[in-house]
Design an enzyme around this catalytic site. Structure first.
Site, PDB file in Angstrom:
ATOM      1  N   LYS A 209       0.845  -1.187   0.000  1.00 36.31           N
ATOM      2  CA  LYS A 209       0.000   0.000   0.000  1.00 36.31           C
ATOM      3  C   LYS A 209       0.887   1.246   0.000  1.00 36.31           C
ATOM      4  O   LYS A 209       0.693   2.162  -0.784  1.00 36.31           O
ATOM      5  CB  LYS A 209      -0.862  -0.064   1.256  1.00 36.31           C
ATOM      6  CG  LYS A 209      -1.948   0.937   1.358  1.00 36.31           C
ATOM      7  CD  LYS A 209      -2.907   0.469   2.450  1.00 36.31           C
ATOM      8  CE  LYS A 209      -3.642   1.618   3.077  1.00 36.31           C
ATOM      9  NZ  LYS A 209      -4.505   1.180   4.179  1.00 36.31           N
ATOM     10  N   GLU A 215      10.684  -4.591   4.240  1.00 37.23           N
ATOM     11  CA  GLU A 215      10.769  -5.992   3.803  1.00 37.23           C
ATOM     12  C   GLU A 215      10.418  -6.119   2.328  1.00 37.23           C
ATOM     13  O   GLU A 215      11.140  -6.751   1.547  1.00 37.23           O
ATOM     14  CB  GLU A 215       9.786  -6.865   4.607  1.00 37.23           C
ATOM     15  CG  GLU A 215      10.143  -7.049   6.070  1.00 37.23           C
ATOM     16  CD  GLU A 215       9.577  -5.974   6.974  1.00 37.23           C
ATOM     17  OE1 GLU A 215       9.223  -4.873   6.464  1.00 37.23           O
ATOM     18  OE2 GLU A 215       9.491  -6.212   8.186  1.00 37.23           O
ATOM     19  N   GLY A 269      -4.792  -2.658   5.652  1.00 35.71           N
ATOM     20  CA  GLY A 269      -3.985  -3.760   5.114  1.00 35.71           C
ATOM     21  C   GLY A 269      -4.555  -5.130   5.440  1.00 35.71           C
ATOM     22  O   GLY A 269      -4.717  -5.989   4.569  1.00 35.71           O
ATOM     23  N   ARG A 270      -4.896  -5.342   6.703  1.00 27.65           N
ATOM     24  CA  ARG A 270      -5.333  -6.685   7.125  1.00 27.65           C
ATOM     25  C   ARG A 270      -6.749  -7.022   6.665  1.00 27.65           C
ATOM     26  O   ARG A 270      -7.226  -8.127   6.921  1.00 27.65           O
ATOM     27  CB  ARG A 270      -5.182  -6.838   8.637  1.00 27.65           C
ATOM     28  CG  ARG A 270      -5.878  -5.784   9.469  1.00 27.65           C
ATOM     29  CD  ARG A 270      -5.420  -5.861  10.930  1.00 27.65           C
ATOM     30  NE  ARG A 270      -5.929  -4.787  11.761  1.00 27.65           N
ATOM     31  CZ  ARG A 270      -5.381  -3.589  11.863  1.00 27.65           C
ATOM     32  NH1 ARG A 270      -4.314  -3.294  11.162  1.00 27.65           N
ATOM     33  NH2 ARG A 270      -5.895  -2.666  12.662  1.00 27.65           N
ATOM     34  N   GLU A 355      -4.037  -7.530  15.796  1.00 29.73           N
ATOM     35  CA  GLU A 355      -3.589  -6.190  15.400  1.00 29.73           C
ATOM     36  C   GLU A 355      -4.754  -5.200  15.560  1.00 29.73           C
ATOM     37  O   GLU A 355      -4.539  -4.025  15.818  1.00 29.73           O
ATOM     38  CB  GLU A 355      -3.089  -6.205  13.946  1.00 29.73           C
ATOM     39  CG  GLU A 355      -2.187  -5.027  13.623  1.00 29.73           C
ATOM     40  CD  GLU A 355      -1.449  -5.159  12.296  1.00 29.73           C
ATOM     41  OE1 GLU A 355      -0.315  -4.684  12.204  1.00 29.73           O
ATOM     42  OE2 GLU A 355      -2.010  -5.716  11.332  1.00 29.73           O
ATOM     43  N   HIS A 386      -3.390 -34.533  18.167  1.00 31.62           N
ATOM     44  CA  HIS A 386      -2.233 -35.336  18.562  1.00 31.62           C
ATOM     45  C   HIS A 386      -1.131 -34.445  19.113  1.00 31.62           C
ATOM     46  O   HIS A 386       0.022 -34.857  19.179  1.00 31.62           O
ATOM     47  CB  HIS A 386      -1.716 -36.118  17.361  1.00 31.62           C
ATOM     48  CG  HIS A 386      -2.763 -37.036  16.802  1.00 31.62           C
ATOM     49  ND1 HIS A 386      -2.818 -38.370  17.109  1.00 31.62           N
ATOM     50  CD2 HIS A 386      -3.835 -36.781  16.008  1.00 31.62           C
ATOM     51  CE1 HIS A 386      -3.876 -38.908  16.510  1.00 31.62           C
ATOM     52  NE2 HIS A 386      -4.504 -37.965  15.832  1.00 31.62           N
ATOM     53  N   LYS A 513       9.700  -0.967  14.287  1.00 35.38           N
ATOM     54  CA  LYS A 513      10.173  -0.643  12.929  1.00 35.38           C
ATOM     55  C   LYS A 513      11.129   0.534  12.978  1.00 35.38           C
ATOM     56  O   LYS A 513      12.193   0.519  12.356  1.00 35.38           O
ATOM     57  CB  LYS A 513       8.978  -0.253  12.038  1.00 35.38           C
ATOM     58  CG  LYS A 513       8.133  -1.385  11.550  1.00 35.38           C
ATOM     59  CD  LYS A 513       7.355  -0.891  10.327  1.00 35.38           C
ATOM     60  CE  LYS A 513       5.939  -1.375  10.321  1.00 35.38           C
ATOM     61  NZ  LYS A 513       5.089  -0.752   9.321  1.00 35.38           N
TER      62      LYS A 513
HETATM   63  C1  G6Q Z   1      -2.206  -4.272   8.336  1.00 32.39           C
HETATM   64  C2  G6Q Z   1      -0.989  -3.574   8.626  1.00 32.39           C
HETATM   65  C3  G6Q Z   1       0.275  -4.181   8.049  1.00 32.39           C
HETATM   66  C4  G6Q Z   1       0.544  -3.840   6.589  1.00 32.39           C
HETATM   67  C5  G6Q Z   1       1.984  -4.227   6.251  1.00 32.39           C
HETATM   68  C6  G6Q Z   1       2.325  -3.996   4.817  1.00 32.39           C
HETATM   69  O1  G6Q Z   1      -3.309  -3.892   8.625  1.00 32.39           O
HETATM   70  O2  G6Q Z   1      -1.148  -2.255   8.301  1.00 32.39           O
HETATM   71  O3  G6Q Z   1       0.325  -5.564   8.214  1.00 32.39           O
HETATM   72  O4  G6Q Z   1      -0.363  -4.489   5.765  1.00 32.39           O
HETATM   73  O5  G6Q Z   1       2.859  -3.525   7.085  1.00 32.39           O
HETATM   74  O6  G6Q Z   1       2.186  -2.659   4.488  1.00 32.39           O
HETATM   75  P1  G6Q Z   1       2.295  -2.177   2.996  1.00 32.39           P
HETATM   76  O7  G6Q Z   1       1.178  -2.770   2.233  1.00 32.39           O
HETATM   77  O8  G6Q Z   1       2.217  -0.678   3.050  1.00 32.39           O
HETATM   78  O9  G6Q Z   1       3.621  -2.653   2.490  1.00 32.39           O
END
Ligand code: G6Q
Length: 523
Positions: A209, A215, A269-270, A355, A386, A513
């Site tokens: 986003k 990463e 994002g989630r 989260e 198990h 971060k």
């Molecule tokens: C989700 C968070 C987080 C996010 C990641 C990736 O709700 O905001 O997990 O999705 O940090 O972010 P980007 O899509 O900006 O790389």
């Protein structure tokens, strides 16, 4: 339009629940069934192919009535209306929360900053469809004229967990494209994926986003360097696409502007797998299946908005969870899908739930004086039987569990499926009703172990009274999976409203971060 700001512990219902708990803590599920022969049907909700049986909980009709009063007292109905209509309910980030709009088939406009977002959503869906069709059909060619065989999704957190979980979950519906996911900044992750692919026939989907995530950008750059060892910079357009809001950064990376799929600030994002973030899903299972996933979720959106709270699956699940979390002081909940396809569901829900509701400041800016977000964990049945189920059955902790099952198997193998579902039901039965001293006594005697009875008996008793919900569908399909995810999304929302917290920001992940960046510089 703001969300109400009500400390749940100050409501009449909460006080009544506190008093009621003194009696209810001694309820046994066994006794609750004994006094009401219709309990199972009374505490069940059916909605098309979906069935929730919540009868095996430590709740009476009175408990349920008080919990429903709590939902009314915190004005949940009003909050739901605000959620779906685009009010700025993500107050700390000044955003609407509209992942539900992504799957809405209604033409009713939803305004963000005065503009209807529905046309943008439709355009993006058309773009996903056209692109997926082109790649799947083999018409999209790589730099040497070959069709695509492999997709690599590069993203992390919300830009990884949802698509990864769904692609795994819908493996049965997959086409011939191989789908890989690279998320961790650990270079071994990307290296292992690179071992399996050919640059000529691989399509890279960079999902970010912000397009600034350490990463994702590190992995994307490593992959681009690897790609450029055999291809030229002019070939990037044929092999790299992006899903992002940050067009400038995408452009600087070298991605063609036609290869950018949109994301929006009003989708967290989630909760974004329903947007272009789900491009890898559409590529893996085809657009029609992706659309069925969205349509399944939309059915739950309607159910959540319209069903009376006493018949409302996400609301009931949220309230039951609050009952254990805030009154029984249960700390965790288990999520136990009885299908190997959903092995990634617990990890996906850990992000969505923890989260969102792992917060300790209320909507008034004050520290809460009650428990909020539950810890969730789990694994697939029957494997976990198990493994960790020992602790759930006989440990000292109360762990309410959601059992998720499907009436028919996808590949047939009826014999396997019967065994799977027998275990599904047996676990819930064992948890709820346990095994009494008398039963153990008789069992040991029958087994000819009379002289060991005194020694062994206490270890073999199951106290029972361990709560569970059974969530069942006819079959694991894109539609039913969409429903399942939407149920949990609305459970999260409902709990956030009840706990008077903001569920849609995630400042808690920032500090680590920032420090990592600082330490990297120092290194
Ligand atoms: C989700 C968070 C987080 C996010 C990641 C990736 O709700 O905001 O997990 O999705 O940090 O972010 P980007 O899509 O900006 O790389």
């Amino acid at each position: 339009m703001a969300l109400k700001n009500i400390n749940p512990t100050t409501t009449k219902a909460w006080q009544e629940l506190t008093t009621h708990y003194e009696e209810a803590k001694d309820f046994t599920i066994n006794e609750l069934f004994n006094v009401d022969s219709e309990r199972k049907s009374k505490l069940s909700i059916t909605d098309e192919d979906l069935h929730l049986d919540f009868s095996k909980n430590i709740i009476s009709e009175e408990t349920l009535k008080l919990l429903l009063n709590l939902a009314n007292e915190v004005e949940l109905k009003d909050a739901i209306q605000k959620y779906f209509s685009g009010a700025i309910i993500n107050v700390t980030e000044e955003r609407a929360v509209l992942h539900t709009a992504l799957r809405s088939n209604s033409e009713e406009p939803i305004l963000v900053d005065g503009k209807d977002i529905k046309p943008k959503i439709q355009t993006s869906l058309r773009k996903i469809r056209a692109f997926s069709n082109k790649v799947i059909s083999g018409k999209w060619k790589g730099y040497t004229g070959k069709s695509i065989t492999d997709i690599v999704n590069i993203g992390i957190g919300g830009s990884d967990l949802g698509p990864d979980m769904i692609v795994e979950g819908l493996q049965y519906y997959k086409n011939k494209l191989n789908t890989h996911f690279v998320s961790n900044v650990d270079g071994d992750h990307v290296s292992e994926v690179l071992k399996k692919i050919n640059p000529e026939t691989t399509l890279f989907v960079i999902v970010s986003k912000t397009f600034t995530t350490q990463e994702t950008i590190s992995n994307a750059n490593t992959i681009k360097d690897w790609f450029l060892r055999s291809a030229s910079i002019f070939d990037v357009a044929k092999h790299f696409v992006a899903v992002s809001t940050n067009l400038e950064a995408v452009h600087n990376f070298g991605i063609d502007k036609n290869n950018v799929f949109p994301m929006w600030n009003w989708v967290g994002g989630r909760f974004s797998l329903w947007s272009s973030v789900g491009l890898s899903i559409s590529l893996a299972v085809g657009f029609n299946n992706f659309k069925d996933l969205l349509d399944g979720a939309e059915k739950i959106d309607k159910h959540f908005q319209n069903a009376d709270f006493s018949e409302n699956i996400p609301v009931i699940l949220a309230l039951i969870s609050i009952w254990y979390n805030n009154f029984f002081n249960a700390e965790t909940e288990a999520i136990l899908p009885y299908t190997q396809y959903l092995s990634k569901l617990p990890a996906y829900l850990q992000q969505a739930i923890m989260e969102s509701n792992g917060k300790s400041i209320d909507r008034n800016g004050d520290k809460v004086n009650y428990q909020t977000g539950t810890i969730v964990w789990g694994s697939t049945g029957t494997n976990m039987q198990h493994a960790f189920m020992q602790l759930v059955h006989q440990g000292t902790k109360l762990i309410p569990a959601d059992f998720i099952g499907f009436h028919s198997a996808l590949h047939g193998l009826e014999d396997h499926h019967k065994k799977l579902m027998a275990n599904f039901n047996a676990q819930m039965e064992a948890l709820a009703f346990g095994k009494t001293k008398e039963e153990v006594h008789l069992e040991l005697k029958t087994a000819g172990l009379s002289e060991k009875i005194n020694q062994l008996l206490p270890y073999k008793v199951f106290e029972g009274n361990k709560p569970s919900n059974a969530i069942t569908f006819d079959k694991l399909t894109p539609g039913s999976l969409g429903k399942l995810i939407a149920i949990y999304e609305h459970k999260i929302f409902t709990q956030g409203i009840l706990w008077n917290i903001f569920s849609y920001d995630q400042f808690g992940v920032e500090l680590g971060k920032e420090l990592a960046k600082k330490m990297l510089k120092e290194m």
